[in-house]
Design a protein around this motif. Structure first.
Motif, PDB file in Angstrom:
ATOM      1  N   GLY A   4       0.809  -1.148   0.110  1.00 22.47           N
ATOM      2  CA  GLY A   4      -0.138  -0.038   0.068  1.00 22.47           C
ATOM      3  C   GLY A   4       0.833   1.259   0.001  1.00 22.47           C
ATOM      4  O   GLY A   4       2.140   1.257   0.159  1.00 22.47           O
ATOM      5  N   VAL A   5       0.060   2.390   0.018  1.00 23.70           N
ATOM      6  CA  VAL A   5       0.818   3.399  -0.091  1.00 23.70           C
ATOM      7  C   VAL A   5       1.138   4.033   1.355  1.00 23.70           C
ATOM      8  O   VAL A   5       0.583   3.785   2.324  1.00 23.70           O
ATOM      9  CB  VAL A   5       0.021   4.812  -0.793  1.00 23.70           C
ATOM     10  CG1 VAL A   5      -0.146   4.470  -2.263  1.00 23.70           C
ATOM     11  CG2 VAL A   5      -1.315   4.868  -0.106  1.00 23.70           C
ATOM     12  N   GLY A 206     -12.474   4.180  11.194  1.00 23.16           N
ATOM     13  CA  GLY A 206     -12.037   2.716  11.283  1.00 23.16           C
ATOM     14  C   GLY A 206     -11.636   1.919  11.987  1.00 23.16           C
ATOM     15  O   GLY A 206     -11.188   0.844  11.818  1.00 23.16           O
ATOM     16  N   ILE A 207     -11.714   2.338  13.410  1.00 21.20           N
ATOM     17  CA  ILE A 207     -11.232   1.581  14.627  1.00 21.20           C
ATOM     18  C   ILE A 207     -12.470   0.751  15.158  1.00 21.20           C
ATOM     19  O   ILE A 207     -13.380   1.322  15.628  1.00 21.20           O
ATOM     20  CB  ILE A 207     -10.584   2.266  15.508  1.00 21.20           C
ATOM     21  CG1 ILE A 207      -9.370   3.144  14.930  1.00 21.20           C
ATOM     22  CG2 ILE A 207     -10.092   1.553  16.793  1.00 21.20           C
ATOM     23  CD1 ILE A 207      -8.678   4.210  15.847  1.00 21.20           C
ATOM     24  N   THR A 208     -12.564  -0.431  15.073  1.00 23.18           N
ATOM     25  CA  THR A 208     -13.574  -1.319  15.499  1.00 23.18           C
ATOM     26  C   THR A 208     -13.703  -1.687  16.948  1.00 23.18           C
ATOM     27  O   THR A 208     -12.686  -1.603  17.861  1.00 23.18           O
ATOM     28  CB  THR A 208     -13.609  -2.640  14.879  1.00 23.18           C
ATOM     29  OG1 THR A 208     -12.316  -3.357  15.171  1.00 23.18           O
ATOM     30  CG2 THR A 208     -13.646  -2.552  13.277  1.00 23.18           C
ATOM     31  N   LEU A 235      -2.030   2.966  10.891  1.00 20.47           N
ATOM     32  CA  LEU A 235      -1.055   3.056   9.712  1.00 20.47           C
ATOM     33  C   LEU A 235      -1.355   1.928   8.990  1.00 20.47           C
ATOM     34  O   LEU A 235      -1.421   1.917   7.449  1.00 20.47           O
ATOM     35  CB  LEU A 235       0.300   3.449   9.984  1.00 20.47           C
ATOM     36  CG  LEU A 235       0.640   4.847  10.649  1.00 20.47           C
ATOM     37  CD1 LEU A 235       1.973   5.306  10.814  1.00 20.47           C
ATOM     38  CD2 LEU A 235      -0.019   6.034   9.753  1.00 20.47           C
ATOM     39  N   GLU A 236      -1.183   0.666   9.343  1.00 20.67           N
ATOM     40  CA  GLU A 236      -1.147  -0.641   8.668  1.00 20.67           C
ATOM     41  C   GLU A 236      -2.819  -0.757   8.031  1.00 20.67           C
ATOM     42  O   GLU A 236      -3.048  -1.092   6.966  1.00 20.67           O
ATOM     43  CB  GLU A 236      -0.853  -1.757   9.695  1.00 20.67           C
ATOM     44  CG  GLU A 236      -0.735  -2.867   9.105  1.00 20.67           C
ATOM     45  CD  GLU A 236       0.246  -3.423   8.050  1.00 20.67           C
ATOM     46  OE1 GLU A 236       0.355  -4.235   7.189  1.00 20.67           O
ATOM     47  OE2 GLU A 236       1.128  -2.297   8.041  1.00 20.67           O
ATOM     48  N   ASP A 241      -6.190  -0.472   3.479  1.00 24.04           N
ATOM     49  CA  ASP A 241      -7.644  -0.301   2.985  1.00 24.04           C
ATOM     50  C   ASP A 241      -8.420  -0.924   3.801  1.00 24.04           C
ATOM     51  O   ASP A 241      -9.323  -1.519   3.334  1.00 24.04           O
ATOM     52  CB  ASP A 241      -7.679  -0.132   1.698  1.00 24.04           C
ATOM     53  CG  ASP A 241      -8.854   0.688   1.098  1.00 24.04           C
ATOM     54  OD1 ASP A 241      -9.256   1.632   2.061  1.00 24.04           O
ATOM     55  OD2 ASP A 241      -9.588   0.388   0.067  1.00 24.04           O
ATOM     56  N   GLU A 242      -8.240  -1.228   5.058  1.00 18.97           N
ATOM     57  CA  GLU A 242      -8.915  -1.908   5.878  1.00 18.97           C
ATOM     58  C   GLU A 242      -9.292  -1.367   7.381  1.00 18.97           C
ATOM     59  O   GLU A 242      -8.415  -0.232   7.839  1.00 18.97           O
ATOM     60  CB  GLU A 242      -8.304  -3.120   6.358  1.00 18.97           C
ATOM     61  CG  GLU A 242      -7.879  -4.261   5.228  1.00 18.97           C
ATOM     62  CD  GLU A 242      -7.266  -5.440   5.732  1.00 18.97           C
ATOM     63  OE1 GLU A 242      -6.843  -5.609   6.824  1.00 18.97           O
ATOM     64  OE2 GLU A 242      -6.705  -6.317   4.555  1.00 18.97           O
TER      65      GLU A 242
END
Length: 337
Positions: A4-5, A206-208, A235-236, A241-242
């Motif tokens: 990824g970027v 995006g943190i579950t 960052l990971e 993109d997860e």
């Protein structure tokens, strides 16, 4: 980091960032604010000491309180990392530079006396925070600062009694006239609150559910470690993109620890770095053999100094120690894995 970027680190997840809010440190901040209160009325304050284990928030608490004081008054403030800067002259010069009272210059004879005079002659009093103060080379410096007009020393240490024991005979009693603020490790729920505050401040998405709890459990009371794990996980997740899930934490634990090790190594001065380099080169080395190698480079260093340097490297996860007494061996991190 996998594929990824690259993603820039959110400012709220930088290891040395002082947050705008510090959950679960209200009592300590209140104590520190009270200790500094005389300066708000242009009166001298007693020397202050903050102690506690790595990751308990000592540096953040000191910076937070001093920042608030600076917002309210014209007091000068300086923060010196004594793990990196340890001699009397170097500490006093760094303090003046950090306070904006001088620029760096070439060392001169009797520089320490000149630097101290500049502090005392400043238009406003100075709060001098000496972080990692147990590594100050000159055991008389704290007493000199106690006697200096307009200087309030704030010592940040791991173990209060061990720090006091290293000072010259006249100093511990003076140290005890001022407040001692002792911090303990954070609980798991407190670390979750700290991480959540960072997530909210940075509007991180995006943190579950369950992720912050697992990070806090993994960090075992160490806020710096918890923040580093959250940063690497965030960052990971972005690079893949997860979403950031509990399953990702095991993948980023070691990169997070390596990030902290790099951060700590950057703070070290020459003898610490030299010992680490010797151990890394050997992979594993006996204490006696290491002492012989170190003596070649630093023939005037005492054995207690070398042992203190090694204890710092162990405490900050830069090396590993195995055994005790004559059987003591030191291992590089790679060899210890």
């Amino acid at each position: 980091m996998a594929g990824g970027v690259s993603t820039s680190v959110p400012r709220v997840l930088e290891l040395d960032r002082v947050p705008e809010r510090m959950p679960h440190r209200d009592a300590a901040l209140g104590q520190l604010a009270n200790a500094l209160d005389p300066l708000r009325s242009d009166r001298p304050a007693y020397p202050i000491c903050i102690s506690g284990p790595t990751g308990a928030g000592k540096t953040a608490v000191s910076r937070f309180a001093v920042r608030e004081l600076r917002r309210e008054t014209a007091v000068n403030t300086a923060h010196v990392d004594c793990l990196r800067t340890r001699s009397r002259a170097a500490i006093l010069e760094e303090a003046l530079v950090d306070a904006g009272l001088k620029t760096r210059s070439s060392p001169k004879a009797d520089a320490a006396s000149s630097y101290l005079a500049q502090m005392e002659d400043a238009d406003s009093p100075i709060v001098l925070t000496l972080d990692e103060a147990e590594h100050i080379e000159d055991e008389h410096l704290p007493h000199v600062l106690f006697e200096a007009d307009g200087v309030t020393p704030l010592f940040v240490v791991h173990e209060y009694e061990r720090f006091a024991a290293r000072l010259d005979a006249a100093t511990p009693s003076r140290l005890r006239t001022g407040p001692h603020i002792e911090l303990s490790r954070y609980s798991q729920s407190e670390l979750v609150d700290i991480l959540q505050a960072r997530v909210d401040a940075g509007d991180l998405s995006g943190i579950t559910d369950g992720t912050l709890e697992l990070i806090a459990d993994t960090a075992a009371g160490n806020a710096r470690e918890a923040i580093s794990i959250l940063r690497e996980a965030y960052l990971e997740g972005k690079s893949r993109d997860e979403r950031v899930t509990p399953a990702l934490i095991a993948d980023v634990r070691e990169p997070a620890m390596e990030s902290i090790r790099r951060y700590n190594v950057e703070r070290l001065d020459t003898p610490h770095r030299l010992l680490k380099h010797m151990i890394d080169d050997a992979g594993e080395i006996r204490a006696g053999e290491l002492a012989d190698l170190f003596e070649v480079e630093y023939p005037d260093a005492h054995g207690r100094d070398r042992r203190r340097y090694l204890n710092v490297l162990v405490r900050y996860g830069c090396i590993r120690k195995k055994g005790s007494g004559r059987g003591t061996r030191y291992l590089s991190i790679d060899a210890a894995e």
